[in-house]
Design a protein around this motif. Sequence first.
Motif, mmCIF file in Angstrom:
data_model
loop_
_atom_site.group_PDB
_atom_site.id
_atom_site.type_symbol
_atom_site.label_atom_id
_atom_site.label_comp_id
_atom_site.label_asym_id
_atom_site.label_seq_id
_atom_site.Cartn_x
_atom_site.Cartn_y
_atom_site.Cartn_z
ATOM 1 N N ALA A 171 0.830 -1.208 0.000
ATOM 2 C CA ALA A 171 0.000 0.000 0.000
ATOM 3 C C ALA A 171 0.863 1.258 0.000
ATOM 4 O O ALA A 171 0.552 2.243 -0.682
ATOM 5 C CB ALA A 171 -0.926 -0.015 1.214
ATOM 6 N N GLN A 172 1.969 1.227 0.750
ATOM 7 C CA GLN A 172 2.879 2.368 0.801
ATOM 8 C C GLN A 172 3.481 2.643 -0.576
ATOM 9 O O GLN A 172 3.659 3.796 -0.982
ATOM 10 C CB GLN A 172 3.990 2.125 1.822
ATOM 11 N N TYR A 173 3.769 1.583 -1.295
ATOM 12 C CA TYR A 173 4.312 1.727 -2.654
ATOM 13 C C TYR A 173 3.326 2.495 -3.541
ATOM 14 O O TYR A 173 3.716 3.400 -4.290
ATOM 15 C CB TYR A 173 4.588 0.340 -3.248
ATOM 16 N N LEU A 174 2.038 2.155 -3.434
ATOM 17 C CA LEU A 174 1.022 2.842 -4.238
ATOM 18 C C LEU A 174 0.866 4.299 -3.802
ATOM 19 O O LEU A 174 0.733 5.200 -4.637
ATOM 20 C CB LEU A 174 -0.317 2.109 -4.114
ATOM 21 N N VAL A 272 -5.692 3.535 -13.399
ATOM 22 C CA VAL A 272 -5.872 2.744 -12.180
ATOM 23 C C VAL A 272 -4.735 1.733 -12.040
ATOM 24 O O VAL A 272 -4.492 0.944 -12.961
ATOM 25 C CB VAL A 272 -7.225 1.997 -12.172
ATOM 26 N N CYS A 273 -4.037 1.776 -10.916
ATOM 27 C CA CYS A 273 -3.024 0.765 -10.610
ATOM 28 C C CYS A 273 -3.704 -0.467 -10.008
ATOM 29 O O CYS A 273 -4.736 -0.346 -9.349
ATOM 30 C CB CYS A 273 -2.008 1.303 -9.604
ATOM 31 N N VAL A 274 -3.122 -1.625 -10.238
ATOM 32 C CA VAL A 274 -3.661 -2.862 -9.650
ATOM 33 C C VAL A 274 -2.525 -3.594 -8.935
ATOM 34 O O VAL A 274 -1.442 -3.787 -9.504
ATOM 35 C CB VAL A 274 -4.290 -3.780 -10.723
ATOM 36 N N MET A 275 -2.783 -4.010 -7.694
ATOM 37 C CA MET A 275 -1.794 -4.727 -6.885
ATOM 38 C C MET A 275 -2.420 -6.022 -6.371
ATOM 39 O O MET A 275 -3.431 -5.999 -5.664
ATOM 40 C CB MET A 275 -1.351 -3.866 -5.696
ATOM 41 N N GLY A 276 -1.818 -7.171 -6.734
ATOM 42 C CA GLY A 276 -2.308 -8.454 -6.251
ATOM 43 C C GLY A 276 -1.590 -8.896 -4.994
ATOM 44 O O GLY A 276 -0.867 -8.132 -4.364
ATOM 45 N N PHE A 277 -1.816 -10.173 -4.644
ATOM 46 C CA PHE A 277 -1.121 -10.750 -3.493
ATOM 47 C C PHE A 277 -0.987 -12.248 -3.723
ATOM 48 O O PHE A 277 -1.984 -12.937 -3.921
ATOM 49 C CB PHE A 277 -1.891 -10.508 -2.195
ATOM 50 N N ASP A 278 0.240 -12.750 -3.708
ATOM 51 C CA ASP A 278 0.593 -14.175 -3.834
ATOM 52 C C ASP A 278 1.738 -14.406 -4.810
ATOM 53 O O ASP A 278 2.608 -15.207 -4.577
ATOM 54 C CB ASP A 278 -0.574 -15.082 -4.257
ATOM 55 N N ASP A 279 1.691 -13.720 -5.982
ATOM 56 C CA ASP A 279 2.657 -13.934 -7.060
ATOM 57 C C ASP A 279 2.574 -15.356 -7.612
ATOM 58 O O ASP A 279 3.560 -16.094 -7.664
ATOM 59 C CB ASP A 279 4.097 -13.628 -6.613
ATOM 60 N N ILE A 280 1.374 -15.727 -8.053
ATOM 61 C CA ILE A 280 1.199 -17.013 -8.714
ATOM 62 C C ILE A 280 1.866 -16.950 -10.093
ATOM 63 O O ILE A 280 2.062 -15.865 -10.652
ATOM 64 C CB ILE A 280 -0.295 -17.387 -8.840
ATOM 65 N N THR A 292 2.573 -7.444 -7.750
ATOM 66 C CA THR A 292 1.966 -8.195 -6.658
ATOM 67 C C THR A 292 2.883 -8.287 -5.444
ATOM 68 O O THR A 292 4.091 -8.048 -5.544
ATOM 69 C CB THR A 292 1.597 -9.618 -7.150
ATOM 70 N N ALA A 293 2.277 -8.629 -4.313
ATOM 71 C CA ALA A 293 3.037 -8.906 -3.093
ATOM 72 C C ALA A 293 3.312 -10.400 -3.073
ATOM 73 O O ALA A 293 2.376 -11.204 -3.022
ATOM 74 C CB ALA A 293 2.235 -8.489 -1.864
ATOM 75 N N SER A 294 4.571 -10.759 -3.149
ATOM 76 C CA SER A 294 4.940 -12.171 -3.255
ATOM 77 C C SER A 294 5.198 -12.793 -1.891
ATOM 78 O O SER A 294 5.987 -12.285 -1.100
ATOM 79 C CB SER A 294 6.197 -12.327 -4.119
ATOM 80 N N GLN A 295 4.536 -13.917 -1.632
ATOM 81 C CA GLN A 295 4.806 -14.677 -0.415
ATOM 82 C C GLN A 295 6.020 -15.578 -0.572
ATOM 83 O O GLN A 295 6.496 -16.142 0.408
ATOM 84 C CB GLN A 295 3.596 -15.543 -0.050
ATOM 85 N N LEU A 323 8.613 -16.658 10.700
ATOM 86 C CA LEU A 323 7.868 -15.612 9.995
ATOM 87 C C LEU A 323 8.721 -15.119 8.828
ATOM 88 O O LEU A 323 9.786 -14.534 9.032
ATOM 89 C CB LEU A 323 7.547 -14.458 10.953
ATOM 90 N N LEU A 324 8.257 -15.345 7.610
ATOM 91 C CA LEU A 324 8.985 -14.946 6.413
ATOM 92 C C LEU A 324 8.475 -13.591 5.926
ATOM 93 O O LEU A 324 7.279 -13.307 6.007
ATOM 94 C CB LEU A 324 8.823 -16.005 5.314
ATOM 95 N N PRO A 325 9.368 -12.733 5.381
ATOM 96 C CA PRO A 325 8.971 -11.368 5.052
ATOM 97 C C PRO A 325 8.203 -11.203 3.745
ATOM 98 O O PRO A 325 7.381 -10.296 3.613
ATOM 99 C CB PRO A 325 10.311 -10.626 4.987
ATOM 100 N N GLY A 326 8.465 -12.043 2.752
ATOM 101 C CA GLY A 326 7.877 -11.817 1.432
ATOM 102 C C GLY A 326 8.493 -10.599 0.768
ATOM 103 O O GLY A 326 9.396 -9.960 1.325
ATOM 104 N N ASP A 327 7.998 -10.242 -0.426
ATOM 105 C CA ASP A 327 8.588 -9.104 -1.149
ATOM 106 C C ASP A 327 7.608 -8.595 -2.190
ATOM 107 O O ASP A 327 6.658 -9.294 -2.576
ATOM 108 C CB ASP A 327 9.881 -9.543 -1.827
ATOM 109 N N LEU A 328 7.823 -7.366 -2.643
ATOM 110 C CA LEU A 328 7.025 -6.826 -3.742
ATOM 111 C C LEU A 328 7.664 -7.191 -5.073
ATOM 112 O O LEU A 328 8.880 -7.085 -5.240
ATOM 113 C CB LEU A 328 6.926 -5.304 -3.633
ATOM 114 N N ILE A 329 6.838 -7.614 -6.011
ATOM 115 C CA ILE A 329 7.303 -7.922 -7.375
ATOM 116 C C ILE A 329 6.693 -6.864 -8.292
ATOM 117 O O ILE A 329 5.484 -6.882 -8.577
ATOM 118 C CB ILE A 329 6.876 -9.330 -7.824
ATOM 119 N N ILE A 330 7.515 -5.911 -8.709
ATOM 120 C CA ILE A 330 7.028 -4.776 -9.510
ATOM 121 C C ILE A 330 7.016 -5.166 -10.988
ATOM 122 O O ILE A 330 8.057 -5.504 -11.570
ATOM 123 C CB ILE A 330 7.918 -3.532 -9.309
ATOM 124 N N ARG A 331 5.836 -5.114 -11.571
ATOM 125 C CA ARG A 331 5.704 -5.400 -12.994
ATOM 126 C C ARG A 331 5.003 -4.231 -13.681
ATOM 127 O O ARG A 331 5.420 -3.092 -13.492
ATOM 128 C CB ARG A 331 4.961 -6.729 -13.195
#
Length: 334
Positions: A171-174, A272-280, A292-295, A323-331
């Motif tokens: 959310a901060q990125y957006l 409109v920006c779109v941000m997912g979650f999982d990085d399938i 997306t936010a990658s787990q 507890l793993l941090p995950g990361d943002l995947i910017i596309r």
Amino acid sequence: MSTIIDVAKKAGVSKTTVSKILSGKGNVRPATLEKVNQAMKELDYIPSGFAQIMRTGTAKNIAVLLPEQFNHGYSEILRGIEMVVESSGYIMTVCSTGVNAENQMDYLREMVRRQVDGILFFSYARIEKNVNYLLRLSKKVPIVVMDNILKEDEPISMVRVDGYNLTRKAAQYLIDKGRTRIGYIRYESKNAATLERYEGYLTALKENGIKFDPKLVREANIESHITAGFEQARVLMHLSSPPTAIMTVTDMFAIGVIDYLREAKIKVPQEVCVMGFDDIPLCNWLSPKLTTASQGQLNVGRTAAKLLFEQIQNPEVGFRKILLPGDLIIRDTA
């Protein structure tokens, strides 16, 4: 824990009869077999020979219990688990339990009866009765839980991604890109893992002095996936003051959002920006490709499997919470 004598007493048969059933030797009437099986189920009985199998490693089998086997996120986690399992000379039994509490319990009991060496357990939500059973079972069988269903002091190992801070970061990125009117599509069901993601979204708004607008939050049916994302995006974009960015609790919802925006001829990410979650894996094949936010599901599965094998090989190893941090995947979509 119950004993073979307890089972015999509850079923109204002799200890010898129960032993015959457990060993698979001798002829036992179907009615007697049914009574003994029911008694074992009600008493949560674990055959005493299980401990010996755990010491010798003769079973060479672990169980993976998850709500839905063909969910894209789980498929990557399973691939990570499989990498560790194969290199260890074990096999894994994968069970799709659904979200029903009794189904989960039935599968757990069945895997214990099959004398698996360890269990990797997934659940969308904390079910008190099932957690209590896991706590008892963990004294006999190595267990690693995935998803946020345990309290910190409950002595079962757990591996999960920090969904709260990962969503907050997304959310901060957006917001840093100037998108302050941010829609959010969440699940209708309130499970711990997705609730903490929603809290991360709310925290980011608060930290940036952005007033929360409940009209920007939509709830979607988990089973509808892409269709639900499409329909909720339609609702959001028909608001008198529509969002300039849409976050979703899963990538599948985000794919539906992109599909609607394309149909409505709304440019992504210009309008409109779109941000997912999982990085399938599908994220990289969309047009535009999904930010997306990658787990890091592969790493989640691998970490959980390694932790389970540590416990199998050394029963004295204590429980660990990772507890793993995950990361943002910017596309391309944000």
